[in-house]
Structure formats: structure tokens, C-alpha cells
Design an enzyme around this catalytic site. Structure first.
Site, PDB file in Angstrom:
ATOM      1  N   LYS A   1       0.204  23.833  35.546  1.00  0.00           N
ATOM      2  CA  LYS A   1      -0.892  24.596  34.934  1.00  0.00           C
ATOM      3  C   LYS A   1      -2.092  23.683  34.694  1.00  0.00           C
ATOM      4  CE  LYS A   1      -1.682  27.924  31.147  1.00  0.00           C
ATOM      5  NZ  LYS A   1      -1.092  28.598  29.981  1.00  0.00           N
TER       6      LYS A   1
ATOM      7  N   SER B   1      -1.298  33.694  29.909  1.00  0.00           N
ATOM      8  CA  SER B   1      -2.361  32.987  30.572  1.00  0.00           C
ATOM      9  C   SER B   1      -1.901  32.120  31.750  1.00  0.00           C
ATOM     10  CB  SER B   1      -3.072  32.083  29.562  1.00  0.00           C
ATOM     11  OG  SER B   1      -2.194  31.063  29.099  1.00  0.00           O
TER      12      SER B   1
ATOM     13  N   SER C   1       2.409  33.173  26.925  1.00  0.00           N
ATOM     14  CA  SER C   1       1.773  32.863  28.209  1.00  0.00           C
ATOM     15  C   SER C   1       2.681  32.337  29.308  1.00  0.00           C
ATOM     16  CB  SER C   1       0.639  31.870  27.997  1.00  0.00           C
ATOM     17  OG  SER C   1      -0.482  32.565  27.555  1.00  0.00           O
TER      18      SER C   1
HETATM   19  N1  GLN Z   1      -2.181  36.287  25.253  1.00  0.00           N
HETATM   20  C1  GLN Z   1      -2.168  35.455  24.100  1.00  0.00           C
HETATM   21  C2  GLN Z   1      -3.566  35.012  23.793  1.00  0.00           C
HETATM   22  O1  GLN Z   1      -4.438  35.481  24.427  1.00  0.00           O
HETATM   23  C3  GLN Z   1      -1.262  34.290  24.325  1.00  0.00           C
HETATM   24  C4  GLN Z   1      -1.856  33.220  25.140  1.00  0.00           C
HETATM   25  C5  GLN Z   1      -0.935  32.050  25.330  1.00  0.00           C
HETATM   26  O2  GLN Z   1       0.269  32.139  25.097  1.00  0.00           O
HETATM   27  N2  GLN Z   1      -1.527  30.935  25.721  1.00  0.00           N
HETATM   28  O3  GLN Z   1      -3.827  34.246  22.936  1.00  0.00           O
END
Ligand code: GLN
Length: 489
Positions: free
Chosen positions: A82, A157, A181
Site C-alpha cells: 500500500k 481505503s 480498510s
Molecule cells: N472508511 C474508513 C474511513 O474512511 C476507514 C478507513 C481506514 O480504515 N483507513 O475512515
């Protein structure tokens, strides 16, 4: 060996092929890049590639095999990293314009471990800007497309990490999980994704979003690959003050044992209204499998769970507003081209460098932390976080593993939730709780909806209880064939 057959293998099978000299690590890496050339235009999983590094690493692996030396478990296995995890000498952008030209001067601890274990990193995987999002549509660069249906999101994400594994552009991947995410994109793309207990994997060199929630973890096509990659990256790190100084254990020895001793709890609140029928049915079927395997299953209720999204969006944004203060045009990355004084340089740099969602989070977080509102929002959220944890502690006295859908729906259409941030935030209703309490959680393939899109099942266990969690995941996988299906591309 046929290229596609080779790339469809799990990491465990690839390792066998390497050791039996059916294929060399260099050939495997080259086959992966060939596949990337074929499909990447449609998928958009990567921000950049690290080909020189991958091929050099593969050569090292081949040398070791030729010399008959012992090979680390993940050696030679193509991995997507990532793009919010630093890899020395290569760009780390967090999919933000503000870091577009930033080259990592050092390795994150996980990257160092990948290097030591001779894992060829194929490239830096796309993500929502600074890991803020659930659909990967917040990347400042390309959108990522779901390999099962190119009009749908891959989840976020860590959408690039998940899509690359599902599209056979890598065998495994690393992502980060702050509120789901890793698990959400794994679920949307039909693969497995695991968030370990907070502190199990070092966060050193991960670009911080919300430091009390962030955790790095693996993606793979089977639970065994998840276990192997987890054991490769986990462990105490003195460079991360929240890293756990405790033995990781040897899960690879026991995760194939049966689940007769385990008690499962199906989370009532996550099977209630709003859950898509196909998703609900898939979880009900999964529960029957656990019963068939001799485990005990009952329904459990977590009444405070409904507050987790509200609590998360106060705590995560508060921490983000502090963490992102460092991007000011002085030390890192982008700086505005014309500013008359220092203050204008700060404001213009941040205005031009950050995307809309990141700005929204910084504003929300700054507001929640401001002196007049701190008690009403931030302090309240911390108190509720504690109560949610106590709710879970109570349930974990009765059951070992909690079961729920990873997400109430399968992957949605690109663009369909963009105008409504709240609808997007609700995507994470099932996953956020594990981050708030620091517990390990995994999403594994549990079926397909009527439209052919993958369904994910989430399993959560008590803090540090990775072993029963991964054992539960493995036993379900062994009884089903959902993880052996592939997107037609
Ligand atoms: N979707 C969640 C957010 O927007 C989690 C994101 C994540 O786990 N990095 O914060």
C-alpha cells in the site's frame, strides 16, 4: 507453466513450485509484470512500480534455491505494498497531491522485514488519500476498479492492494486498517484480509492517519497465505512506542486444527435491517457450517455498537487533524508556487495539496478538539469508546469468535455514494468496532450475490486471540470453495 495458472496459485502453491524448480522466482516476477501490463489499465491498482527492486530480490531467491539454502516462507512471492507504507528509495504518495513527489528516505519496519525475507515488492498500491475512504474514489490519482465488475468500487481505503490480488497482479498484499480498510476491500474483491491486534505489527514508517486505530495487515487468496505473511511482518519493534512486546506465537502450527472447542457469537445488530438479503443468507449458511463442524453458535447482542460510527468519526478525525499538521510545505512534498508570506505559504500549500475528503476530516477533527467543544465531542467519544470495549469484553467471556457480514452490502457502483459522505461512512458499520477496541478481525470470502459480486464474512476475536480467529477462518475456507473463484478478466 501456463502464465495464468501460475498466477492463480496461492503463495503456498507458488512456494512449492519455486522449491520444486517448476518456475524460477525471476520468471514468476516477470509473469506478474506481464499480467500487470495486460490488465492494469482497466484496474488502476498501482500508483507506481518497483520493478528493479522486485527483480533484484527474485534473483537473490533463485540464488538461494540453487545453493539449496533455507528459504523464508514468503521469499519470491509477488507482493503489492500500500502506498502509505515507506519503501526506501521509492515514492510514497499516500495517493495525495501533497506527497506526489515524495521519495522515502527509509524503510518502514514492515518493508525492512519484507526485504529481509526476500519478498519481491511489485509496486505501490493505490488507496484513498491518506487512507480516508471506503471506496478508493478519494485517490488524487487513478480510480481503482473492482476486478469482478469494472463499474464497481473495489472498496477502500486499501482498494489497490485488494484489487491487485484479485486481478492476479500480485499474490499477496499489505494494507492498513483504521476502520476497516483491509477487511472491506477484501470483502468487495473476493479475497481474505486480516487486521491483527493493535500493536502486533509495527506502524513505524506507515503514514499516520489515526494513530490509536491504525494497523498494518495482510491480504491473500487463502488463510494460510494470511498466516504466513502475518508471521513475516508481526513482532515487537522498539521504533513504535505502541508496539506490543509479546511473543507472536506460532499460529502456523495450529490454525489447521478443528473448531470443536470454539464458541461463535453472531452479532444481532449487524444482521438486522439494512443488510442485503444475499449477504444475510451467506452468513446464515456460514453459521450452519460452523455448527456442522461441531462448534457452538449463538446470537449475541452488542447494544452500544450503533454508536461506533459516531465515536470513530470524532476520534479518527481528531487524530488525523493532528497527524496531518506536519504537511505544511516546509518539510515534505508539495509547496505552493507563489506565496507572499509564511502564513500564505501554509494555507495555499494545504488548500492546493489536500483533496476534499482530507480537508473535511481535518476540519471535523479540529472542531472536535477545539477548547469549547472538546468535552462535548472528543471526551464523550473517548468515554463511549471505553463503554463499547466493555460491551465486547462482556461478550468475549461467553464466546471466542464473533461473526457478522463484513459490510451490509456488496461492492457498489463507482460514483454512487460520492455526493453523500454519510452514506459512505455507514459502509463501515461492521468493521469500525474492531479498531475501536483494538481486536483482531478478518474478512474471508463467503459467497456471491445474485449479480455475481463477492460477499465477505467478518470474524472478530478478543485482543491477542489471533489463533482461534485464524483457525475459525481456515476451517470455513476448507469447507467451502469461494476463495478458489476468480474474476474473469
Ligand atoms: N472508511 C474508513 C474511513 O474512511 C476507514 C478507513 C481506514 O480504515 N483507513 O475512515
Amino acid at each position: 507453466m501456463d502464465q495464468k495458472e501460475l498466477l492463480k496459485k496461492t503463495a503456498v502453491e507458488m512456494r512449492k513450485a519455486l522449491l520444486e524448480k517448476q518456475v524460477s522466482a525471476v520468471e514468476l516476477t516477470e509473469a506478474t509484470y506481464k499480467r500487470v501490463n495486460e490488465v492494469e489499465e482497466k484496474i488502476g491498482a498501482f500508483n507506481s512500480f518497483t520493478k528493479e527492486y522486485a527483480l533484484e530480490t527474485a534473483k537473490e531467491v533463485d540464488k538461494k534455491i540453487a545453493a539449496g539454502e533455507e528459504l523464508p516462507k514468503m521469499a519470491g512471492i509477488p507482493l503489492a505494498l500500500k502506498d502509505n507504507i515507506n519503501l526506501k528509495g521509492y515514492k510514497t504518495t499516500a495517493s495525495s497531491k501533497i506527497l506526489e513527489n515524495f521519495t522515502s528516505p527509509y524503510d518502514a519496519t514492515v518493508s525492512k522485514k519484507l526485504r529481509e525475507n526476500l519478498v519481491p515488492v511489485i509496486g505501490k498500491a493505490n488507496l484513498d488519500e491518506f487512507a480516508m475512504g471506503s471506496s478508493n474514489e478519494n485517490s488524487a490519482f487513478n480510480k481503482v476498479h473492482n476486478p469482478y465488475n469494472l463499474n464497481k468500487v473495489p472498496g477502500g481505503s486499501s482498494g489497490g492492494s485488494a484489487a491487485s490480488v484479485a486481478a492476479l497482479e500480485s499474490a499477496v498484499a499489505l494494507g492498513s486498517d483504521t476502520g476497516g480498510s483491509i477487511r472491506l476491500p477484501a470483502s468487495f474483491c473476493g479475497i481474505s484480509g486480516f487486521k491483527p491486534t493493535y500493536g502486533r505489527v509495527s506502524r513505524y514508517g506507515l503514514i499516520a492517519f489515526a494513530s490509536s486505530l491504525d494497523q498494518i495487515g495482510p491480504f491473500g487468496r487463502c488463510v494460510e497465505d494470511i498466516v504466513d505473511l502475518y508471521e513475516t511482518i508481526a513482532g515487537y519493534d522498539e521504533k513504535d512506542s505502541t508496539s506490543l512486546n509479546m511473543p507472536v506465537g506460532n499460529i502456523s502450527k495450529t490454525f489447521k486444527n478443528d473448531v470443536k472447542d470454539l464458541k461463535f457469537g453472531v452479532i444481532k445488530e449487524l444482521m438486522a435491517e439494512g443488510v442485503n438479503d444475499d449477504v444475510k443468507k451467506a452468513i446464515e449458511d456460514a453459521v450452519k457450517i460452523y455448527e456442522k463442524l461441531g462448534a457452538t453458535v449463538k446470537e449475541v447482542s452488542l447494544p452500544l455498537l450503533k454508536h461506533s460510527i459516531g465515536v470513530y468519526y470524532i476520534i479518527a478525525t481528531a487524530e488525523a487533524s493532528s497527524n496531518l499538521a506536519r504537511f505544511d510545505g516546509v518539510k515534505y512534498g508539495y509547496r505552493t508556487a507563489d506565496a507572499k508570506n509564511l502564513m500564505e505559504m501554509y494555507t495555499k500549500t494545504r488548500k492546493e495539496g489536500f483533496g476534499d475528503e482530507v480537508k473535511r476530516r481535518i476540519m471535523l477533527g479540529t472542531y472536535a478538539l477545539s477548547s469549547g467543544y472538546y468535552d462535548a465531542y472528543y471526551k464523550k467519544a473517548q468515554q463511549l469508546r471505553r463503554l463499547i470495549k466493555e460491551d465486547f469484553d462482556r461478550i468475549f467471556k461467553e464466546v471466542d469468535v464473533l461473526v457478522s457480514p463484513t459490510c451490509p452490502t456488496t461492492a457498489f457502483d463507482i460514483g454512487s455514494r460520492n455526493e453523500d459522505p454519510l452514506a459512505m461512512y455507514l459502509t463501515d458499520i461492521g468493521t469500525i468496532c474492531a479498531n475501536l477496541i483494538g481486536a483482531p478481525a478478518i474478512s474471508i470470502p463467503a459467497g456471491f450475490d445474485k449479480g455475481g459480486m463477492p460477499i465477505g464474512m467478518q470474524l472478530i476475536s478478543q485482543i491477542l486471540q489471533e489463533e482461534p480467529l485464524l483457525r475459525a477462518a481456515y476451517n470455513f475456507e476448507r469447507e467451502t470453495d469461494f476463495n478458489t473463484k476468480f474474476a474473469e478478466l
